[in-house]
Design a protein around this motif. Sequence first.
Motif, short mmCIF file in Angstrom:
data_model
loop_
_atom_site.label_atom_id
_atom_site.label_comp_id
_atom_site.label_asym_id
_atom_site.label_seq_id
_atom_site.Cartn_x
_atom_site.Cartn_y
_atom_site.Cartn_z
N GLU A 17 0.85 -1.19 0.00
CA GLU A 17 0.00 0.00 0.00
C GLU A 17 0.88 1.24 0.00
O GLU A 17 1.86 1.32 0.74
CB GLU A 17 -0.91 0.00 1.23
N ARG A 18 0.51 2.20 -0.83
CA ARG A 18 1.37 3.37 -0.99
C ARG A 18 1.11 4.40 0.09
O ARG A 18 -0.04 4.70 0.44
CB ARG A 18 1.16 3.99 -2.37
N GLU A 19 2.21 4.97 0.60
CA GLU A 19 2.17 6.10 1.52
C GLU A 19 3.20 7.12 1.04
O GLU A 19 4.40 6.97 1.31
CB GLU A 19 2.49 5.68 2.96
N GLY A 20 2.75 8.10 0.30
CA GLY A 20 3.66 9.10 -0.24
C GLY A 20 4.64 8.52 -1.23
O GLY A 20 4.23 7.90 -2.23
N ASP A 21 5.91 8.67 -0.95
CA ASP A 21 6.95 8.16 -1.85
C ASP A 21 7.43 6.76 -1.45
O ASP A 21 8.47 6.30 -1.92
CB ASP A 21 8.16 9.11 -1.86
N GLU A 22 6.66 6.11 -0.57
CA GLU A 22 7.03 4.76 -0.14
C GLU A 22 5.84 3.82 -0.30
O GLU A 22 4.69 4.25 -0.36
CB GLU A 22 7.49 4.76 1.32
N TRP A 23 6.17 2.53 -0.32
CA TRP A 23 5.16 1.48 -0.30
C TRP A 23 5.37 0.66 0.97
O TRP A 23 6.50 0.34 1.33
CB TRP A 23 5.28 0.58 -1.52
N ILE A 24 4.26 0.33 1.65
CA ILE A 24 4.31 -0.45 2.88
C ILE A 24 3.91 -1.88 2.55
O ILE A 24 2.80 -2.14 2.09
CB ILE A 24 3.39 0.13 3.96
N LEU A 25 4.84 -2.83 2.80
CA LEU A 25 4.62 -4.23 2.46
C LEU A 25 4.36 -5.03 3.73
O LEU A 25 5.09 -4.91 4.73
CB LEU A 25 5.85 -4.81 1.74
N ASN A 26 3.32 -5.86 3.68
CA ASN A 26 2.99 -6.75 4.79
C ASN A 26 2.61 -8.13 4.26
O ASN A 26 1.79 -8.26 3.35
CB ASN A 26 1.82 -6.18 5.61
N GLY A 27 3.23 -9.15 4.85
CA GLY A 27 2.95 -10.53 4.44
C GLY A 27 4.22 -11.35 4.49
O GLY A 27 5.22 -10.94 5.10
N GLU A 28 4.18 -12.51 3.86
CA GLU A 28 5.37 -13.36 3.87
C GLU A 28 5.47 -14.18 2.59
O GLU A 28 4.50 -14.41 1.89
CB GLU A 28 5.36 -14.29 5.09
N LYS A 29 6.69 -14.58 2.31
CA LYS A 29 7.00 -15.48 1.20
C LYS A 29 7.65 -16.73 1.77
O LYS A 29 8.23 -16.69 2.87
CB LYS A 29 7.95 -14.81 0.20
N ALA A 30 7.59 -17.82 1.03
CA ALA A 30 8.14 -19.09 1.54
C ALA A 30 8.93 -19.80 0.45
O ALA A 30 8.66 -19.63 -0.74
CB ALA A 30 7.01 -19.99 2.04
N PHE A 31 9.91 -20.60 0.88
CA PHE A 31 10.75 -21.40 -0.02
C PHE A 31 11.50 -20.53 -1.03
O PHE A 31 11.69 -20.92 -2.19
CB PHE A 31 9.91 -22.46 -0.76
N ILE A 32 11.93 -19.35 -0.60
CA ILE A 32 12.53 -18.41 -1.52
C ILE A 32 14.00 -18.72 -1.75
O ILE A 32 14.80 -18.82 -0.81
CB ILE A 32 12.36 -16.97 -1.01
N ALA A 33 14.38 -18.85 -3.03
CA ALA A 33 15.74 -19.16 -3.43
C ALA A 33 16.72 -18.08 -2.98
O ALA A 33 16.42 -16.88 -3.09
CB ALA A 33 15.81 -19.32 -4.95
N ASN A 34 17.87 -18.52 -2.46
CA ASN A 34 18.88 -17.61 -1.90
C ASN A 34 18.30 -16.75 -0.78
O ASN A 34 18.83 -15.68 -0.46
CB ASN A 34 19.47 -16.70 -3.00
N GLY A 35 17.22 -17.23 -0.17
CA GLY A 35 16.50 -16.42 0.81
C GLY A 35 17.33 -15.96 1.99
O GLY A 35 17.20 -14.81 2.43
N SER A 36 18.19 -16.80 2.51
CA SER A 36 18.95 -16.44 3.70
C SER A 36 20.26 -15.74 3.37
O SER A 36 20.94 -15.26 4.29
CB SER A 36 19.24 -17.69 4.53
N VAL A 37 20.63 -15.68 2.10
CA VAL A 37 21.94 -15.13 1.73
C VAL A 37 21.84 -14.00 0.71
O VAL A 37 22.83 -13.33 0.42
CB VAL A 37 22.86 -16.23 1.16
#
Length: 395
Positions: free
Chosen positions: A155-175
């Motif tokens: 959701e947009r707030e001015g010149d920024e976007w606010i992200l909420n939620g999660e992703k799973a099994f993401i490649a290179n996720g921890s590095v």
Amino acid sequence: MDFSLNEVQRGWQQKAREFAREEIRPLSLRRDQVEGGFAPWDWDIIRKGSQLGFRTLAVPEEWGGPGTDFVTQGLVMAELASGDSAMSKAFSQNWKWSHQIAEFCTRDQKERFLKPFLADDTFVMGSGSTEPNAGSDNRYPPEDDPRAGYRLRAEREGDEWILNGEKAFIANGSVGKLFFVNTRTNPDAPLHDGTTVFLVPADTPGFRIGKIFNKSGWRFYQNAELIFEDARVPHANLLGEVDAGLKAHGGKNAKFGELEYAANAVGVCDAAVEMAMQCARMQARGGRPLAGHQLVQLKLSEMHMYTEALRSFVMRLAAESDATNGQRPRHGHFLMNFASDAIQRVCYANLAIHQRAGGMMNAGVDKLVRDAIIWTHIAGDSVQRMKSLQALLKS
């Protein structure tokens, strides 16, 4: 179509073959057989490969990269995967997003992200696509159901976007140091009309890494949760246009995705064939080498057949992708399907031949089977089969 290789392509292939033999293979089983959890990431092998050009292989020459074509990328992936499939993927994952940066990012974004990527041997990238409750329906969503697909909100707030939620099994996720995150910016529209992609650096406020998944195969490759809790992303990090994020998955990135897994599978099949041939020559049963038994001969014949058929399919699609200037090859989805079938057959045949040698555990053979299982679900195998048929019906 002429499939002969030029000098540059042969040079990269030979470099990858030597790196796989001298650096990757000696490390492969040690990273797979770590007790008590997932195999730790190894920055040393990434740095060595990066210094040879394997991390930045797809970056265009105008930005200081090798600028290799799809044929070269397919050759290199297969050679690296013959040493270790997951380590090959750790490098090629960056090529996928190099294609996307080069094709869809603004010049400002290229300056901010592509230049640091080129300069840092430990800069690896990842996607932000799969979610706990949204996986295959992202790849083949209902055209008129806004409830399907991504749920991570932006959701947009001015010149920024606010992200909420999660992703799973993401490649290179921890590095990873940069992620291409798919978000839902219009929850009332179907996925194709309500998705927006953002470039999210790992140090973004409100963004953190969750658990790292302990997989049976591809154990070197780090898959993790990405968690967004009021993560603040600048509007300048928007990729493409608002609510048009799926367009940014087209072009070279789409073609590469189909090629990537299939070329990797060729390398795994090569390793399996090599193991099986050595076993058949060295082990004996019933007073003669295994290679003298007809059932084993039939297995070996099948392994060679599927491996060479897959290699030919990969090289054909790679050459067509280079020749069509951005047009997606018609049979791209079928390449994914065939790769999944071929790697299962070849790796299980290798296991069967080793079992005929006495049934003792062989860690290398077992590892190939566990790695091959990844193809049964990666990128939504069953979904890809339906998409293949739909594409053919519409043609």
